[in-house]
Scaffold this motif. Structure first.
Motif, PDB file in Angstrom:
ATOM      1  N   LYS A   4     -14.022   9.284  -9.624  1.00 40.20           N
ATOM      2  CA  LYS A   4     -13.599   8.469  -8.478  1.00 40.20           C
ATOM      3  C   LYS A   4     -12.078   8.457  -8.441  1.00 40.20           C
ATOM      4  O   LYS A   4     -11.429   8.500  -9.481  1.00 40.20           O
ATOM      5  N   MET A   5     -11.540   8.413  -7.220  1.00 43.55           N
ATOM      6  CA  MET A   5     -10.097   8.283  -7.070  1.00 43.55           C
ATOM      7  C   MET A   5      -9.823   7.289  -5.946  1.00 43.55           C
ATOM      8  O   MET A   5     -10.465   7.337  -4.908  1.00 43.55           O
ATOM      9  N   ASP A   6      -8.895   6.389  -6.204  1.00 46.99           N
ATOM     10  CA  ASP A   6      -8.508   5.394  -5.203  1.00 46.99           C
ATOM     11  C   ASP A   6      -7.017   5.563  -4.940  1.00 46.99           C
ATOM     12  O   ASP A   6      -6.207   5.453  -5.866  1.00 46.99           O
ATOM     13  N   ILE A   7      -6.681   5.852  -3.694  1.00 50.65           N
ATOM     14  CA  ILE A   7      -5.285   6.060  -3.306  1.00 50.65           C
ATOM     15  C   ILE A   7      -4.922   4.999  -2.277  1.00 50.65           C
ATOM     16  O   ILE A   7      -5.652   4.805  -1.303  1.00 50.65           O
ATOM     17  N   ARG A   8      -3.799   4.341  -2.515  1.00 50.45           N
ATOM     18  CA  ARG A   8      -3.334   3.341  -1.559  1.00 50.45           C
ATOM     19  C   ARG A   8      -1.825   3.177  -1.677  1.00 50.45           C
ATOM     20  O   ARG A   8      -1.256   3.411  -2.729  1.00 50.45           O
ATOM     21  N   CYS A   9      -1.224   2.770  -0.576  1.00 47.25           N
ATOM     22  CA  CYS A   9       0.205   2.491  -0.569  1.00 47.25           C
ATOM     23  C   CYS A   9       0.361   1.005  -0.290  1.00 47.25           C
ATOM     24  O   CYS A   9      -0.141   0.492   0.715  1.00 47.25           O
ATOM     25  N   GLN A  10       1.044   0.315  -1.191  1.00 48.89           N
ATOM     26  CA  GLN A  10       1.211  -1.130  -1.102  1.00 48.89           C
ATOM     27  C   GLN A  10       2.614  -1.449  -0.595  1.00 48.89           C
ATOM     28  O   GLN A  10       3.595  -0.866  -1.065  1.00 48.89           O
ATOM     29  N   PHE A  11       2.669  -2.397   0.334  1.00 51.85           N
ATOM     30  CA  PHE A  11       3.935  -2.828   0.931  1.00 51.85           C
ATOM     31  C   PHE A  11       4.130  -4.307   0.653  1.00 51.85           C
ATOM     32  O   PHE A  11       3.200  -5.098   0.840  1.00 51.85           O
ATOM     33  N   TYR A  12       5.333  -4.679   0.219  1.00 54.40           N
ATOM     34  CA  TYR A  12       5.663  -6.068  -0.065  1.00 54.40           C
ATOM     35  C   TYR A  12       7.033  -6.383   0.510  1.00 54.40           C
ATOM     36  O   TYR A  12       7.881  -5.507   0.594  1.00 54.40           O
ATOM     37  N   GLU A  55      -1.798  -3.086   2.488  1.00 51.56           N
ATOM     38  CA  GLU A  55      -2.077  -1.815   1.832  1.00 51.56           C
ATOM     39  C   GLU A  55      -2.572  -0.795   2.843  1.00 51.56           C
ATOM     40  O   GLU A  55      -3.466  -1.078   3.641  1.00 51.56           O
ATOM     41  N   LEU A  56      -1.986   0.376   2.775  1.00 50.97           N
ATOM     42  CA  LEU A  56      -2.405   1.507   3.590  1.00 50.97           C
ATOM     43  C   LEU A  56      -3.375   2.345   2.768  1.00 50.97           C
ATOM     44  O   LEU A  56      -3.015   2.826   1.689  1.00 50.97           O
ATOM     45  N   CYS A  57      -4.610   2.461   3.252  1.00 49.85           N
ATOM     46  CA  CYS A  57      -5.641   3.220   2.550  1.00 49.85           C
ATOM     47  C   CYS A  57      -6.185   4.296   3.493  1.00 49.85           C
ATOM     48  O   CYS A  57      -6.310   4.059   4.691  1.00 49.85           O
ATOM     49  N   PRO A  58      -6.539   5.463   2.959  1.00 47.90           N
ATOM     50  CA  PRO A  58      -7.089   6.502   3.826  1.00 47.90           C
ATOM     51  C   PRO A  58      -8.447   6.083   4.385  1.00 47.90           C
ATOM     52  O   PRO A  58      -9.226   5.422   3.692  1.00 47.90           O
ATOM     53  N   PRO A  59      -8.727   6.452   5.633  1.00 47.44           N
ATOM     54  CA  PRO A  59     -10.058   6.199   6.192  1.00 47.44           C
ATOM     55  C   PRO A  59     -11.127   6.948   5.384  1.00 47.44           C
ATOM     56  O   PRO A  59     -10.833   7.933   4.695  1.00 47.44           O
ATOM     57  N   LYS A  60     -12.360   6.488   5.471  1.00 43.73           N
ATOM     58  CA  LYS A  60     -13.465   7.055   4.687  1.00 43.73           C
ATOM     59  C   LYS A  60     -13.554   8.571   4.825  1.00 43.73           C
ATOM     60  O   LYS A  60     -13.751   9.271   3.844  1.00 43.73           O
ATOM     61  N   ASP A  61     -13.401   9.093   6.038  1.00 47.92           N
ATOM     62  CA  ASP A  61     -13.484  10.549   6.254  1.00 47.92           C
ATOM     63  C   ASP A  61     -12.490  11.304   5.377  1.00 47.92           C
ATOM     64  O   ASP A  61     -12.768  12.396   4.911  1.00 47.92           O
ATOM     65  N   LYS A  63     -11.068   9.984   2.521  1.00 47.50           N
ATOM     66  CA  LYS A  63     -11.327   9.695   1.104  1.00 47.50           C
ATOM     67  C   LYS A  63     -12.288  10.714   0.507  1.00 47.50           C
ATOM     68  O   LYS A  63     -12.288  10.947  -0.692  1.00 47.50           O
ATOM     69  N   ASP A  64     -13.110  11.314   1.357  1.00 48.78           N
ATOM     70  CA  ASP A  64     -14.095  12.284   0.898  1.00 48.78           C
ATOM     71  C   ASP A  64     -13.539  13.706   0.813  1.00 48.78           C
ATOM     72  O   ASP A  64     -14.240  14.621   0.405  1.00 48.78           O
ATOM     73  N   ASN A  65     -12.277  13.913   1.208  1.00 48.02           N
ATOM     74  CA  ASN A  65     -11.658  15.238   1.110  1.00 48.02           C
ATOM     75  C   ASN A  65     -11.355  15.573  -0.349  1.00 48.02           C
ATOM     76  O   ASN A  65     -11.361  14.699  -1.212  1.00 48.02           O
ATOM     77  N   GLU A  66     -11.035  16.834  -0.601  1.00 49.15           N
ATOM     78  CA  GLU A  66     -10.677  17.277  -1.959  1.00 49.15           C
ATOM     79  C   GLU A  66      -9.521  16.485  -2.555  1.00 49.15           C
ATOM     80  O   GLU A  66      -9.477  16.240  -3.747  1.00 49.15           O
ATOM     81  N   ASP A  67      -8.565  16.087  -1.712  1.00 50.40           N
ATOM     82  CA  ASP A  67      -7.388  15.361  -2.216  1.00 50.40           C
ATOM     83  C   ASP A  67      -7.555  13.842  -2.123  1.00 50.40           C
ATOM     84  O   ASP A  67      -6.619  13.098  -2.357  1.00 50.40           O
ATOM     85  N   PHE A  68      -8.751  13.386  -1.761  1.00 51.92           N
ATOM     86  CA  PHE A  68      -9.101  11.966  -1.682  1.00 51.92           C
ATOM     87  C   PHE A  68      -8.236  11.187  -0.695  1.00 51.92           C
ATOM     88  O   PHE A  68      -8.143   9.974  -0.776  1.00 51.92           O
ATOM     89  N   GLY A  69      -7.592  11.877   0.232  1.00 51.50           N
ATOM     90  CA  GLY A  69      -6.789  11.228   1.260  1.00 51.50           C
ATOM     91  C   GLY A  69      -5.300  11.166   0.978  1.00 51.50           C
ATOM     92  O   GLY A  69      -4.558  10.529   1.718  1.00 51.50           O
ATOM     93  N   LEU A  70      -4.830  11.842  -0.058  1.00 47.40           N
ATOM     94  CA  LEU A  70      -3.403  11.788  -0.385  1.00 47.40           C
ATOM     95  C   LEU A  70      -2.547  12.372   0.742  1.00 47.40           C
ATOM     96  O   LEU A  70      -1.529  11.794   1.115  1.00 47.40           O
TER      97      LEU A  70
END
Length: 131
Positions: A4-12, A55-61, A63-70
């Motif tokens: 599993k891979m979780d990619i997100r960009c957090q803004f503060y 947090e900016l997260c990739p849409p589900k479509d 997240k399922d790519n080879e790069d998990f949405g990076l």
């Protein structure tokens, strides 16, 4: 092997407004906190927060790519980074969580790394053994 891979960009930021970012960019953020919201977690639970968060997260479509949405995250950031900053983002953290079994090999495509590097944002990677 990566499980599993979780990619997100957090803004503060002390003046960061995820609602304004969403309105100006058309992007949907997750885990949004507006300045002054009453928090239900963290050190200031039950009190108004003195910062905004989203947090900016990739849409589900994606997240399922080879790069998990990076690449999606990198491209979206490159298109809208000025909006995030104008809306008060003082800290921007691009974080990847990787859960693996036996061995963890990460490969980042040059096009993603190039975009991230041009933005001057550090890429944080944390790896966790998946039991």
């Amino acid at each position: 092997m990566i499980k599993k891979m979780d990619i997100r960009c957090q803004f503060y930021g002390k003046k960061f407004s995820p609602k304004v970012v969403e309105k100006q960019s058309g992007i949907t953020l997750e885990n949004k906190i507006e300045v002054g919201d009453i928090t239900n977690r963290g050190k200031n639970i039950g009190k108004p927060t003195d910062y905004g968060n989203g947090e900016l997260c990739p849409p589900k479509d994606f997240k399922d790519n080879e790069d998990f949405g990076l690449y999606w995250i990198a491209l979206t950031l490159s298109k809208h980074i000025d909006i995030f900053r104008k809306c008060g983002a003082e800290d921007i953290d691009l974080v990847i969580g990787v859960w693996y079994e036996k061995q963890c090999n990460l490969v980042f495509e040059p096009k993603s790394i190039k975009l991230i590097g041009e933005l001057g944002i550090a890429l944080q990677v944390s790896c966790y053994e998946d039991y």
